[in-house]
Design a protein around this motif. Structure first.
Motif, PDB file in Angstrom:
ATOM      1  N   ALA A   9       0.836  -1.211   0.000  1.00  0.00           N
ATOM      2  CA  ALA A   9       0.000   0.000   0.000  1.00  0.00           C
ATOM      3  C   ALA A   9       0.865   1.254   0.000  1.00  0.00           C
ATOM      4  O   ALA A   9       0.545   2.248  -0.671  1.00  0.00           O
ATOM      5  N   ARG A  10       1.954   1.236   0.739  1.00  0.00           N
ATOM      6  CA  ARG A  10       2.849   2.392   0.796  1.00  0.00           C
ATOM      7  C   ARG A  10       3.472   2.669  -0.572  1.00  0.00           C
ATOM      8  O   ARG A  10       3.574   3.826  -1.004  1.00  0.00           O
ATOM      9  N   ASP A  11       3.862   1.617  -1.289  1.00  0.00           N
ATOM     10  CA  ASP A  11       4.473   1.807  -2.612  1.00  0.00           C
ATOM     11  C   ASP A  11       3.446   2.267  -3.643  1.00  0.00           C
ATOM     12  O   ASP A  11       3.767   3.074  -4.521  1.00  0.00           O
ATOM     13  N   GLU A 148      13.533   5.278 -15.645  1.00  0.00           N
ATOM     14  CA  GLU A 148      14.567   5.888 -14.810  1.00  0.00           C
ATOM     15  C   GLU A 148      14.003   7.067 -14.027  1.00  0.00           C
ATOM     16  O   GLU A 148      14.287   7.243 -12.839  1.00  0.00           O
ATOM     17  N   LEU A 149      13.193   7.884 -14.696  1.00  0.00           N
ATOM     18  CA  LEU A 149      12.584   9.024 -14.016  1.00  0.00           C
ATOM     19  C   LEU A 149      11.699   8.551 -12.860  1.00  0.00           C
ATOM     20  O   LEU A 149      11.747   9.111 -11.764  1.00  0.00           O
ATOM     21  N   ILE A 150      10.879   7.507 -13.095  1.00  0.00           N
ATOM     22  CA  ILE A 150      10.007   6.995 -12.041  1.00  0.00           C
ATOM     23  C   ILE A 150      10.837   6.460 -10.878  1.00  0.00           C
ATOM     24  O   ILE A 150      10.531   6.707  -9.707  1.00  0.00           O
ATOM     25  N   GLY A 151      11.902   5.736 -11.178  1.00  0.00           N
ATOM     26  CA  GLY A 151      12.748   5.190 -10.121  1.00  0.00           C
ATOM     27  C   GLY A 151      13.377   6.272  -9.267  1.00  0.00           C
ATOM     28  O   GLY A 151      13.418   6.174  -8.036  1.00  0.00           O
ATOM     29  N   ARG A 152      13.840   7.339  -9.926  1.00  0.00           N
ATOM     30  CA  ARG A 152      14.464   8.427  -9.168  1.00  0.00           C
ATOM     31  C   ARG A 152      13.423   9.200  -8.357  1.00  0.00           C
ATOM     32  O   ARG A 152      13.685   9.622  -7.228  1.00  0.00           O
ATOM     33  N   GLN A 153      12.246   9.401  -8.936  1.00  0.00           N
ATOM     34  CA  GLN A 153      11.212  10.122  -8.203  1.00  0.00           C
ATOM     35  C   GLN A 153      10.708   9.293  -7.015  1.00  0.00           C
ATOM     36  O   GLN A 153      10.379   9.848  -5.970  1.00  0.00           O
ATOM     37  N   LEU A 154      10.663   7.970  -7.163  1.00  0.00           N
ATOM     38  CA  LEU A 154      10.315   7.120  -6.027  1.00  0.00           C
ATOM     39  C   LEU A 154      11.332   7.265  -4.908  1.00  0.00           C
ATOM     40  O   LEU A 154      10.982   7.248  -3.720  1.00  0.00           O
TER      41      LEU A 154
END
Length: 404
Positions: A9-11, A148-154
């Motif tokens: 749920a947190r992710d 990559e953008l999603i990974g960094r923003q996460l």
């Protein structure tokens, strides 16, 4: 990354807070012909959808799960490489594979989403019952840039959450915030530039109006994220030094520079009305870039929090040696208990909608005004609306060229 319900749920919530994700998924579909795209959380034991663009009624919503062993994301995770095919029925590897037959798909692409520290989060994937050209380097590169953008923003979201959790420990809060600033201010620049360039290319697609609109939206999102990075870096420089530095020069036509700022925000908010008034005659000694930033932050704040049915007013004047910049809006007034806190860094009212700024815009305004030797005041009432007024001396002394 465990598979407990709380962790999942947190992710899912972390992905939902990344405002660019819905636009990225629509761009993926429109630019490739794929009709289902998702950001999936993938572990050895679970496959969970965190965000979905579904144009084929696949029936999967955020929080929905598939048996990870029936997906190709598991293989992509194991190899940490993209898995892609254009036409499963004719592909020598996937013609007899269980996944295309189970889910009735002909074209497929799945790219790993990896955090900057190397932790595997999941996959950016797309499927379609019809064949599509996906395996070309340009398409794969687009997916990799988005992943990559999603990974960094996460990673940014994770650091921000950790910072908020540690607010009771001042020293830990300071350390975590410095880490957050480092990630946001430096590590995010390169992938953000790549995505911005893709948005710019898509925005120029004259042959496809829908794709052009998504490109414009993506371009606007990356510009907003860039402004957030600039705010954080300004805060970091001011915090590490003695204040915000300014470069004072004589500006003979400050009105033109301020009109440019208003024009840019008017283009970004076509549904809002901005009323300008200028009584600005003569030379003003100031840092013109910082004064533009001051007006941009005040006006952006008014457009965000003012009533949609009421105009936002910009009143700039030069009188008796003082430059006055006033920005007024209607709508709900600022609570009296918040008036003393709105210029604090990283502070936002508890009732603020998620996905807003970082709580630095007004703090930076205060620092710009202070560096010019001026004052910034706010008044807010239901009857008269909210008005921020900055007053700066039009003639600066020698000390004004350094940080206040």
């Amino acid at each position: 990354m465990d598979d407990s319900p709380a962790s999942i749920a947190r992710d899912i919530a972390a992905v939902s807070r990344i405002s660019a994700v819905p636009s990225l998924l629509r761009i993926v579909c429109d630019n490739t012909g794929m009709r289902f795209a998702a950001v999936a959380r993938v572990t050895d034991g679970t496959w969970t959808a965190c965000a979905v663009e579904d144009q084929i009624n696949f029936g999967l919503l955020p929080g929905g799960q598939l048996d990870v062993h029936t997906t190709l994301c598991k293989e992509s995770r194991a190899a940490r490489q993209p898995v892609v095919f254009d036409h499963a029925s004719t592909d020598p590897t996937y013609a007899t594979h269980h996944t295309p037959r189970l889910y009735n798909i002909e074209s497929y692409i799945s790219v790993p989403i990896v955090r900057p520290n190397g932790d595997y989060f999941g996959n950016l994937c797309a499927i379609d019952p019809s064949p599509n050209q996906l395996s070309n380097p340009k398409t794969v590169s687009m997916f990799q840039s988005f992943a990559e953008l999603i990974g960094r923003q996460l990673d940014v979201e994770q650091r921000q959450e950790a910072t908020e959790t540690a607010l009771l420990d001042a020293q830990a809060t300071a350390e975590l915030r410095d880490q957050f600033i480092a990630v946001l201010g430096h590590d995010l620049r390169n992938p953000l530039a790549s995505v911005g360039a893709i948005g710019e290319i898509l925005a120029r697609r004259e042959d496809d109006a829908a794709v052009a609109r998504y490109g414009q939206r993506l371009r606007a999102t990356t510009q907003r994220m860039s402004h957030l990075i600039d705010d954080v870096l300004d805060f970091a420089r001011a915090r590490l030094g003695a204040g915000m530095g300014v470069r004072i020069e004589a500006v003979p036509d400050l009105q033109a520079a301020l009109r440019q700022v208003v024009g840019e925000l008017r283009d970004a908010h076509p549904d809002s009305q901005i009323v300008e008034q200028y009584r600005l005659f003569g030379v003003v000694e100031c840092d013109v870039g910082r004064v533009q930033q001051l007006l941009s932050n005040l006006l952006g704040n008014a457009l965000a929090y003012g009533g949609n049915d009421q105009p936002v007013g910009v009143d700039v004047s030069l009188d008796q040696g003082w430059l006055s910049i006033a920005v007024a809006n209607g709508g709900e007034p600022i609570a009296a208990a918040n008036l003393d806190r709105i210029f604090e860094p990283f502070w936002r009212p508890v009732e603020s909608a998620p996905g807003g700024g970082l709580g630095l815009g007004l703090h930076i305004c205060a620092q710009i005004v202070r560096a010019h030797g001026g004052t910034l005041q706010v008044r807010s009432a239901r009857e008269s609306g909210t008005c921020f007024t900055a007053r700066l001396p039009a003639i600066q002394g020698p000390a004004a060229s350094t940080a206040a």
